[in-house]
Design a protein around this motif. Structure first.
Motif, mmCIF file in Angstrom:
data_model
loop_
_atom_site.group_PDB
_atom_site.id
_atom_site.type_symbol
_atom_site.label_atom_id
_atom_site.label_comp_id
_atom_site.label_asym_id
_atom_site.label_seq_id
_atom_site.Cartn_x
_atom_site.Cartn_y
_atom_site.Cartn_z
ATOM 1 N N ASN A 50 1.255 -1.364 0.249
ATOM 2 C CA ASN A 50 -0.144 0.005 0.005
ATOM 3 C C ASN A 50 0.864 1.274 0.223
ATOM 4 O O ASN A 50 1.875 1.741 0.966
ATOM 5 C CB ASN A 50 -1.024 0.104 0.978
ATOM 6 C CG ASN A 50 -1.714 0.776 1.466
ATOM 7 O OD1 ASN A 50 -2.192 2.361 0.471
ATOM 8 N ND2 ASN A 50 -2.967 0.843 2.538
ATOM 9 N N SER A 51 0.957 2.021 -1.049
ATOM 10 C CA SER A 51 1.799 2.897 -1.617
ATOM 11 C C SER A 51 1.361 4.643 -1.452
ATOM 12 O O SER A 51 0.738 4.784 -1.947
ATOM 13 C CB SER A 51 2.657 3.009 -2.638
ATOM 14 O OG SER A 51 3.702 1.586 -2.362
ATOM 15 N N GLY A 52 1.411 5.059 -0.615
ATOM 16 C CA GLY A 52 1.143 6.310 -0.054
ATOM 17 C C GLY A 52 2.703 7.593 -0.659
ATOM 18 O O GLY A 52 3.538 6.578 -1.104
ATOM 19 N N SER A 53 2.168 8.784 -0.942
ATOM 20 C CA SER A 53 3.118 9.606 -1.509
ATOM 21 C C SER A 53 4.298 9.573 -0.043
ATOM 22 O O SER A 53 5.935 9.964 -0.888
ATOM 23 C CB SER A 53 2.519 10.781 -1.241
ATOM 24 O OG SER A 53 2.048 11.318 -0.223
ATOM 25 N N SER A 54 5.036 9.247 0.853
ATOM 26 C CA SER A 54 5.777 9.356 1.393
ATOM 27 C C SER A 54 5.598 8.106 2.468
ATOM 28 O O SER A 54 6.491 8.135 3.578
ATOM 29 C CB SER A 54 6.138 10.449 2.204
ATOM 30 O OG SER A 54 4.746 11.456 3.201
#
Length: 411
Positions: free
Chosen positions: A12-16
């Motif tokens: 689950n990739s977020g912006s940071s």
């Protein structure tokens, strides 16, 4: 895929940030326990900063949680750091037991109605949807490309937040604006938190001892982001979030439903720019805008001390919840259960009590003693006489993503 390839890595990739779980699907399917088959979990946060942090818990070995701090330049470096942690536990990404990598992708538009193996065409479509999910899809794309570079031989599967809601009928999904304009700019209600709503509605049916096709459920996913759905026989027929995750319930920092003319008024009278209004409604509204706190535990503490501003924020939050419970009862016609889930829904007994209070004529009630019980298991909190079951069902979006991913590549 080899016969013993039963593991799925969920990203689950977020912006940071980068959240991950490694699961063994053979173990999750052979045990009813929600934690069964979970080999490792972790989080990389503050990616791109000097004080990046990686938290890794090796559940398979029963080891203690490990934390490391230091600069992690980008998502490629983050995933390599995750791979190194997994390898330390004998769970490396080069293992022949790894069947696939499942990616949470927030927006799939109307094209993606099910989990999908990612190829160049799929990736291009996800990129095409960036204008309707500018905060989420770019980060999801980064995670996909990073994983592809590390394991180009492995199936990469996109599981879309919006997919579960694509069963909504057109009269529920469309806004009442000019059709040509709406179609030209893909303006419609898509809904989000779909993996949670799918998982919880299915688990609620299991709790009632029924097939999901026989059960009508109102799911209330209450976290910092919050959404409601009306699920008829396992299919979503309405949901509270819309073109973006801003619409619907009062949330931690988002306003939820609001007269759209407020945005025009703020631009004309307050001189606010589009970006200013965007930040106001998404990051400075909801509970934090109403009382300065978006943690329900802190809000309840303040209420207990007589804080009227916190009380008003809570009452507004509950009022909106009741409106959606009532609306979705009308949409479904027959309601078999109301299910509370996510951080607030699973842990805040006063929210559950207040949301159902006064709905006895609709067949809903909460038993105070059952509601007070804290548990990580699905459970009923309604009295036996209640016509509509009220349940607390812990969500497990990572398991849902893993199950959908494994089913697709193992088909």
């Amino acid at each position: 895929m080899t016969a013993n390839a039963t593991r799925v890595l969920v990203l689950n990739s977020g912006s940071s940030s980068l959240k991950y779980q490694l699961l063994d699907m053979h173990d999750t399917q052979s045990s009813s326990g929600s934690a069964a088959g979970r080999l490792a979990v972790g989080l990389v946060e503050r990616i791109g900063e000097e004080n990046s942090r990686l938290v890794h818990t090796p559940l398979a070995t029963g080891g203690e949680r490990r934390e490391t701090e230091g600069a992690i330049a980008d998502h490629t470096a983050a995933l390599k750091a995750v791979a190194a942690e997994l390898a330390t536990d004998g769970l490396g990404l080069d293992s022949p037991e790894l069947a696939a990598i499942g990616h949470r992708v927030v927006h799939g538009g109307l094209k993606f109605t099910a989990p999908t193996v990612i190829d160049d065409a799929v990736l291009a479509e996800i990129e095409r949807l960036v204008p309707v999910a500018p905060l989420h899809n770019p980060a999801n794309i980064t995670g996909i490309k990073t994983a592809q570079a590390l394991r180009p031989d492995l199936p990469q599967v996109a599981v879309f937040d919006t997919a579960f809601h694509t069963t909504m009928p057109e009269y529920a999904a469309r806004y009442a604006i000019d059709v040509e304009t709406a179609d030209a700019h893909r303006i419609r209600r898509y809904g989000f938190h779909g993996t949670s709503h799918a998982y919880v509605s299915r688990k609620t049916a299991e709790l009632l001892g029924k097939d999901p096709a026989e059960v009508n459920v109102i799911v209330l996913h209450l976290g910092n982001g919050a959404s409601a759905s009306a699920v008829a026989g396992g299919r979503c027929v309405d949901t509270s979030m819309g073109l973006t995750p801003l619409e619907g319930l009062v949330m931690g920092t988002r306003s939820g439903d609001i007269d759209p003319a407020v945005t025009f008024h703020l631009k004309r009278v307050a001189g606010m720019s589009e970006d200013d209004v965007d930040v106001l409604l998404n990051k400075k509204s909801g509970l934090i805008g109403l009382c300065g706190d978006n943690d329900m535990r802190e809000i309840r503490r303040r209420i207990d001390e007589g804080d009227e501003r916190a009380r008003l924020a809570f009452d507004i939050y509950i009022h909106r919840l009741k409106k959606y419970i009532g609306a979705y009862s009308a949409v479904l016609g027959r309601v078999d259960a109301v299910a509370f889930t996510a951080g607030v829904g699973e842990n805040a007994a006063p929210v559950r009590e207040a949301a159902i209070a006064g709905l006895e004529e609709m067949g809903m009630a909460v038993d105070a003693s059952l509601n007070a019980v804290r548990s990580g298991e699905p459970r009923l909190i309604s009295p036996e006489y209640a016509r509509v079951a009220v349940a607390v069902v812990p969500t497990d979006e990572e398991l849902e993503i893993a199950q959908q991913t494994y089913a697709l590549v193992n088909a």
